[in-house]
Design an enzyme around this catalytic site. Structure first.
Site, PDB file in Angstrom:
ATOM      1  N   GLN A 105       0.854  -1.197   0.000  1.00  0.00           N
ATOM      2  CA  GLN A 105       0.000   0.000   0.000  1.00  0.00           C
ATOM      3  C   GLN A 105       0.893   1.252   0.000  1.00  0.00           C
ATOM      4  O   GLN A 105       0.396   2.356  -0.161  1.00  0.00           O
ATOM      5  CB  GLN A 105      -0.882   0.043   1.245  1.00  0.00           C
ATOM      6  N   HIS A 123      -1.197   1.699  -4.353  1.00  0.00           N
ATOM      7  CA  HIS A 123      -1.553   3.122  -4.235  1.00  0.00           C
ATOM      8  C   HIS A 123      -0.590   4.037  -4.985  1.00  0.00           C
ATOM      9  O   HIS A 123      -0.518   5.223  -4.695  1.00  0.00           O
ATOM     10  CB  HIS A 123      -1.619   3.521  -2.745  1.00  0.00           C
TER      11      HIS A 123
HETATM   12  C1  BV8 Z   1     -11.614   3.926  -3.538  1.00  0.00           C
HETATM   13  C2  BV8 Z   1      -1.738   7.396  -1.469  1.00  0.00           C
HETATM   14  C3  BV8 Z   1     -13.574   3.937  -4.678  1.00  0.00           C
HETATM   15  C4  BV8 Z   1      -1.920   8.834  -1.112  1.00  0.00           C
HETATM   16  C5  BV8 Z   1      -3.336   6.213  -0.065  1.00  0.00           C
HETATM   17  C6  BV8 Z   1     -14.762   0.516   1.286  1.00  0.00           C
HETATM   18  C7  BV8 Z   1     -14.466   0.097  -0.004  1.00  0.00           C
HETATM   19  C8  BV8 Z   1     -13.835   0.962  -0.898  1.00  0.00           C
HETATM   20  C9  BV8 Z   1     -13.480   2.253  -0.494  1.00  0.00           C
HETATM   21  C10 BV8 Z   1     -13.753   2.659   0.778  1.00  0.00           C
HETATM   22  C11 BV8 Z   1     -14.400   1.802   1.662  1.00  0.00           C
HETATM   23  N1  BV8 Z   1     -14.543   2.476   2.824  1.00  0.00           N
HETATM   24  C12 BV8 Z   1     -14.004   3.721   2.715  1.00  0.00           C
HETATM   25  C13 BV8 Z   1     -13.547   3.876   1.473  1.00  0.00           C
HETATM   26  C14 BV8 Z   1     -12.921   5.090   0.952  1.00  0.00           C
HETATM   27  C15 BV8 Z   1     -11.414   5.141   1.153  1.00  0.00           C
HETATM   28  C16 BV8 Z   1     -10.970   4.615   2.477  1.00  0.00           C
HETATM   29  O1  BV8 Z   1     -10.538   3.475   2.603  1.00  0.00           O
HETATM   30  N2  BV8 Z   1     -11.076   5.470   3.502  1.00  0.00           N
HETATM   31  C17 BV8 Z   1     -10.627   5.081   4.825  1.00  0.00           C
HETATM   32  C18 BV8 Z   1      -9.824   6.230   5.463  1.00  0.00           C
HETATM   33  C19 BV8 Z   1     -11.850   4.747   5.646  1.00  0.00           C
HETATM   34  N3  BV8 Z   1     -10.759   4.416   0.090  1.00  0.00           N
HETATM   35  C20 BV8 Z   1     -10.495   5.062  -1.060  1.00  0.00           C
HETATM   36  O2  BV8 Z   1     -10.824   6.204  -1.281  1.00  0.00           O
HETATM   37  C21 BV8 Z   1      -9.757   4.262  -2.108  1.00  0.00           C
HETATM   38  N4  BV8 Z   1     -10.432   4.441  -3.370  1.00  0.00           N
HETATM   39  O3  BV8 Z   1     -12.146   3.191  -2.767  1.00  0.00           O
HETATM   40  O4  BV8 Z   1     -12.219   4.336  -4.637  1.00  0.00           O
HETATM   41  C22 BV8 Z   1     -14.145   4.456  -5.867  1.00  0.00           C
HETATM   42  C23 BV8 Z   1     -15.036   3.673  -6.522  1.00  0.00           C
HETATM   43  C24 BV8 Z   1     -15.613   4.145  -7.632  1.00  0.00           C
HETATM   44  C25 BV8 Z   1     -15.286   5.410  -8.113  1.00  0.00           C
HETATM   45  C26 BV8 Z   1     -14.368   6.209  -7.438  1.00  0.00           C
HETATM   46  C27 BV8 Z   1     -13.789   5.734  -6.291  1.00  0.00           C
HETATM   47  C28 BV8 Z   1      -8.352   4.788  -2.304  1.00  0.00           C
HETATM   48  C29 BV8 Z   1      -7.523   4.518  -1.089  1.00  0.00           C
HETATM   49  C30 BV8 Z   1      -6.065   4.896  -1.379  1.00  0.00           C
HETATM   50  C31 BV8 Z   1      -5.723   6.167  -0.675  1.00  0.00           C
HETATM   51  N5  BV8 Z   1      -4.322   6.510  -0.886  1.00  0.00           N
HETATM   52  N6  BV8 Z   1      -2.070   6.559  -0.312  1.00  0.00           N
HETATM   53  C32 BV8 Z   1      -0.812   9.344  -0.236  1.00  0.00           C
HETATM   54  O5  BV8 Z   1      -0.137   8.537   0.433  1.00  0.00           O
HETATM   55  O6  BV8 Z   1      -0.642  10.590  -0.221  1.00  0.00           O
HETATM   56  S1  BV8 Z   1      -3.645   5.290   1.305  1.00  0.00           S
HETATM   57  C33 BV8 Z   1      -2.635   5.846   2.544  1.00  0.00           C
HETATM   58  O7  BV8 Z   1      -3.236   5.439   3.736  1.00  0.00           O
HETATM   59  C34 BV8 Z   1      -1.277   5.202   2.584  1.00  0.00           C
HETATM   60  O8  BV8 Z   1      -0.738   4.950   1.323  1.00  0.00           O
HETATM   61  C35 BV8 Z   1      -1.505   3.923   3.348  1.00  0.00           C
HETATM   62  O9  BV8 Z   1      -1.652   2.849   2.476  1.00  0.00           O
HETATM   63  C36 BV8 Z   1      -2.810   4.159   4.008  1.00  0.00           C
HETATM   64  C37 BV8 Z   1      -2.681   4.044   5.483  1.00  0.00           C
HETATM   65  O10 BV8 Z   1      -2.792   2.691   5.756  1.00  0.00           O
HETATM   66  P1  BV8 Z   1      -1.590   1.840   6.394  1.00  0.00           P
HETATM   67  O11 BV8 Z   1      -0.596   1.553   5.345  1.00  0.00           O
HETATM   68  O12 BV8 Z   1      -2.208   0.721   7.087  1.00  0.00           O
HETATM   69  O13 BV8 Z   1      -0.888   2.806   7.400  1.00  0.00           O
HETATM   70  P2  BV8 Z   1      -1.448   3.273   8.809  1.00  0.00           P
HETATM   71  O14 BV8 Z   1      -0.665   4.474   9.217  1.00  0.00           O
HETATM   72  O15 BV8 Z   1      -2.932   3.340   8.740  1.00  0.00           O
HETATM   73  O16 BV8 Z   1      -1.072   2.083   9.805  1.00  0.00           O
HETATM   74  C38 BV8 Z   1       0.285   1.827  10.089  1.00  0.00           C
HETATM   75  C39 BV8 Z   1       0.307   0.543  10.867  1.00  0.00           C
HETATM   76  O17 BV8 Z   1       1.678   0.171  11.046  1.00  0.00           O
HETATM   77  C40 BV8 Z   1      -0.302   0.636  12.244  1.00  0.00           C
HETATM   78  O18 BV8 Z   1      -1.165  -0.466  12.451  1.00  0.00           O
HETATM   79  C41 BV8 Z   1       0.899   0.570  13.196  1.00  0.00           C
HETATM   80  O19 BV8 Z   1       0.576  -0.102  14.393  1.00  0.00           O
HETATM   81  C42 BV8 Z   1       1.867  -0.243  12.395  1.00  0.00           C
HETATM   82  N7  BV8 Z   1       3.284  -0.009  12.679  1.00  0.00           N
HETATM   83  C43 BV8 Z   1       3.871   1.114  13.166  1.00  0.00           C
HETATM   84  N8  BV8 Z   1       5.207   0.927  13.248  1.00  0.00           N
HETATM   85  C44 BV8 Z   1       5.457  -0.352  12.800  1.00  0.00           C
HETATM   86  C45 BV8 Z   1       4.233  -0.939  12.439  1.00  0.00           C
HETATM   87  N9  BV8 Z   1       4.148  -2.189  11.957  1.00  0.00           N
HETATM   88  C46 BV8 Z   1       5.297  -2.890  11.822  1.00  0.00           C
HETATM   89  N10 BV8 Z   1       6.513  -2.376  12.143  1.00  0.00           N
HETATM   90  C47 BV8 Z   1       6.623  -1.123  12.624  1.00  0.00           C
HETATM   91  N11 BV8 Z   1       7.825  -0.615  12.957  1.00  0.00           N
END
Ligand code: BV8
Length: 249
Positions: A105, A123
């Protein structure tokens, strides 16, 4: 402290798996010094409203502000190095050609710089430039030729340059998502590393893997939103756990 019994069980599963998939999130790059989105202290969510910055609407609202955010993040990625977790995955792939698929991701290039050059980018690539609008010319202009600015823009038509990432509200690249689905459906073990499981549809790949019979192993120092999909939860970080799991295989 990592639980040695859990590590031993997972290594046993990995030994028996002809195909392994690693599905990674922002936590994979945390030990390389790149802030994750979700972590309360360092998380970008806490500092910025992602809908404001990581979306087309947010970019159009204030292109200079969004571009400054991406420029800061790009500088962070360029200054970062792959960590021991990235290297453990790449070394495993070298020892076992064709057996590991990395689906990420992440929009950094650390998997690629470690050696997993065929990483599936769900992504996009934050270091890549593309046009905000489709270029109207038959032979599209190259964003690299844009006039400098924040953001750079086309000197001919004023088109703005944007980062080559998938913004919220944008559809994921079809080919990448198809490749990711094939990888998670076909693997014996899915290693889920460093993801909160909060972002869809990427997060849905984990239940897809489970339904297809994969043994799901979540590697995360904290609980995640997809923990109930796991057969094993390994409490630990990417740079600690992945070498412990993979280096002797
Ligand atoms: C879309 C690029 C639809 C930009 C990113 C259900 C189905 C479909 C869509 C949705 C849905 N529900 C909601 C949605 C909408 C939305 C979404 O998911 N919203 C969320 C916030 C609720 N999704 C979208 O909009 C997607 N598109 O669905 O389109 C559509 C359909 C038809 C027509 C039009 C549209 C697009 C999603 C992509 C967004 N872009 N990145 C940029 O980066 O600037 S995502 C972005 O957030 C990052 O790239 C990353 O991937 C993501 C965050 O997630 P994680 O990678 O998990 O990172 P996070 O910080 O959350 O967690 C870190 C974890 O690491 C933690 O658990 C922590 O404990 C752990 N950690 C910390 N340190 C360590 C560790 N683990 C191991 N070792 C360590 N040292």
């Amino acid at each position: 402290m990592m639980d040695e019994a859990v590590l031993a069980r997972v290594r046993e599963r990995l030994r028996g798996a002809t195909s392994v998939c690693a599905f990674t999130g922002a936590g994979m790059s945390a030990e390389s010094g790149i802030a994750t989105f979700r972590d309360a202290l360092t998380g970008l969510w806490a500092r910025f409203d992602p809908a404001q910055l990581a979306s087309e609407e947010g970019f159009r609202d204030d292109p200079a502000r969004a571009w400054a955010w991406y420029a800061e993040r790009r500088a962070g990625v360029r200054a970062a190095e792959p960590n021991a977790g990235h290297h453990a995955l790449a070394a495993f792939a070298r020892r076992h050609p064709g057996r590991l698929t990395v689906v990420s991701q992440n929009v950094d290039d650390l998997h690629q710089r470690a050696g997993n050059t065929d990483t599936v980018r769900l992504h996009g690539d934050m270091l890549a430039d593309r046009w905000l609008q489709r270029c109207p010319r038959a032979q599209a202009c190259d964003p690299a030729d844009a006039a400098p600015g924040t953001p750079p823009r086309c000197a001919e038509c004023g088109n703005l340059v944007r980062p080559g990432v998938v913004w919220f509200g944008e559809v994921l690249p079809g080919a990448a998502f198809d490749a990711a689905e094939r990888a998670v459906r076909g693997c014996g073990v899915l290693l889920v590393v460093g993801t909160s499981g909060a972002v869809w549809p990427a997060a849905g790949l984990v239940s897809l893997a489970r339904m297809a019979g994969a043994h799901v192993v979540i590697v995360n120092p904290q609980p995640s939103e997809i923990d109930d999909e796991a057969d094993e939860l390994v409490a630990g970080t990417a740079a600690e756990v992945l070498p412990a799991l993979l280096d002797t295989l």
